[in-house]
Scaffold this active site. Structure first.
Site, short mmCIF file in Angstrom:
data_model
loop_
_atom_site.label_atom_id
_atom_site.label_comp_id
_atom_site.label_asym_id
_atom_site.label_seq_id
_atom_site.Cartn_x
_atom_site.Cartn_y
_atom_site.Cartn_z
N TYR A 14 -15.77 -17.44 8.58
CA TYR A 14 -16.07 -16.60 8.75
C TYR A 14 -15.70 -16.00 9.92
O TYR A 14 -16.04 -14.62 10.63
CB TYR A 14 -17.76 -16.19 9.03
CG TYR A 14 -18.49 -16.28 7.35
CD1 TYR A 14 -17.67 -15.63 6.05
CD2 TYR A 14 -19.32 -17.72 7.68
CE1 TYR A 14 -18.88 -15.85 4.82
CE2 TYR A 14 -19.55 -17.55 5.91
CZ TYR A 14 -19.62 -16.72 5.15
OH TYR A 14 -19.78 -17.35 4.28
N HIS A 19 -16.20 -8.48 9.77
CA HIS A 19 -18.03 -8.70 9.40
C HIS A 19 -18.70 -9.45 11.10
O HIS A 19 -19.98 -9.20 11.07
CB HIS A 19 -18.63 -9.03 8.73
CG HIS A 19 -19.88 -8.87 7.98
ND1 HIS A 19 -20.09 -6.95 8.42
CD2 HIS A 19 -20.96 -8.66 7.00
CE1 HIS A 19 -21.19 -6.99 7.59
NE2 HIS A 19 -21.54 -7.73 6.95
N PHE A 64 -27.18 -16.12 9.13
CA PHE A 64 -26.69 -15.23 8.01
C PHE A 64 -27.02 -13.95 8.26
O PHE A 64 -28.21 -13.70 8.42
CB PHE A 64 -26.64 -16.15 6.35
CG PHE A 64 -25.76 -17.07 6.48
CD1 PHE A 64 -24.48 -16.94 6.63
CD2 PHE A 64 -26.45 -18.06 6.55
CE1 PHE A 64 -23.58 -18.69 6.42
CE2 PHE A 64 -25.44 -19.37 6.14
CZ PHE A 64 -24.02 -19.35 6.10
N ASN A 66 -27.40 -10.89 6.36
CA ASN A 66 -28.66 -10.33 5.73
C ASN A 66 -30.33 -11.26 5.75
O ASN A 66 -31.35 -10.06 6.17
CB ASN A 66 -28.27 -10.83 4.35
CG ASN A 66 -27.50 -10.51 3.48
OD1 ASN A 66 -26.54 -9.65 4.26
ND2 ASN A 66 -28.03 -10.89 2.22
N ASP A 91 -20.47 -4.61 13.60
CA ASP A 91 -19.74 -3.97 12.82
C ASP A 91 -19.93 -2.79 12.08
O ASP A 91 -20.69 -3.18 11.35
CB ASP A 91 -18.56 -4.50 11.76
CG ASP A 91 -19.20 -5.27 10.85
OD1 ASP A 91 -20.11 -6.24 11.05
OD2 ASP A 91 -19.40 -5.24 9.33
N ASN A 112 -25.95 -4.56 6.10
CA ASN A 112 -27.60 -5.83 5.77
C ASN A 112 -27.57 -6.33 7.27
O ASN A 112 -29.29 -5.84 7.57
CB ASN A 112 -26.77 -6.59 4.80
CG ASN A 112 -26.69 -6.28 2.85
OD1 ASN A 112 -26.64 -4.72 2.94
ND2 ASN A 112 -26.16 -6.21 2.33
#
Length: 209
Positions: A14, A19, A64, A66, A91, A112
């Site tokens: 990532y 994100h 993570f 969420n 973001d 999220n």
């Protein structure tokens, strides 16, 4: 004590994704302040520095995106940090790439991570720094867009955005949210302006028949 949170996803796969611009900003702050963000606590990685007479904790949730609120709420409860001393960097697809905006409060929109924070904190009344990443092209899936990487041509724009966001953090701690908003929200990202000018120059109608 102040809590400066950058949102993102843990894992090398990532790194550099749209994100993860919140993580990228925290990394820039930690480098600038000469500290490491590596202490594991409350489902996150933290690092502390002192400036402007304040103790400041940088945070990268490891839950993570969420479930980011689990980490933030845990740290705020453990250290008894008032919600007005929290600012979250993330973001935002509703802003053009490279644009930075600071707000006192607001909804989560389509993000999220912010939904998780509002849910776990029980309130949307906390400050945030929104870094624009732009929107995907028509027909493209949002998840693929936010987990994709910036085009090389966007690097100068996003580097300037991170620098502005870090300046916003300093203003927030030193002078408060109102002055931070006044100082940052009125700034123009010259890299964004140049990109827009180049795009407009290429679409001036000179090739029309």
């Amino acid at each position: 004590m102040y809590l400066i949170v950058g949102l993102g996803n843990i894992g090398k796969e990532y790194d550099g994704t749209r994100h993860n611009i919140g993580f990228e900003t925290i990394d820039y702050v930690s480098e600038k302040k000469g500290i490491a963000v590596k202490k594991k606590e409350q489902n996150g990685l933290t690092g502390v520095y002192h400036e402007f007479g304040q103790k400041i904790m940088l945070v990268k949730p490891t839950t993570f995106m969420n479930n980011s609120g689990l980490c933030v709420a845990g740290l705020m409860n453990f250290y008894d940090i008032p919600i007005e001393n929290l600012i979250v960097i993330y973001d935002d697809i509703d802003l053009a790439a490279g644009v930075v905006r600071i707000r006192k409060r607001g909804s989560a929109g389509t993000h999220n991570g912010m939904r998780s924070l509002i849910q776990h904190l029980g309130s949307p009344e906390f400050s945030r720094i929104r870094i624009g990443i732009g929107r995907p092209e028509m027909g493209s899936e949002l998840v693929h867009f936010v987990l994709g990487r910036f085009a090389k041509s966007q690097f100068p724009i996003m580097e300037k955005a991170v620098i502005d966001a870090v300046a916003g953090v300093d203003y927030f701690i030193k002078d408060g949210i109102d002055l931070a908003m006044n100082r940052i929200n009125g700034r123009k990202n010259t890299a964004v302006e140049q990109a827009e000018k180049t795009e407009n120059d290429g679409n001036d109608g000179s090739d029309r028949k």
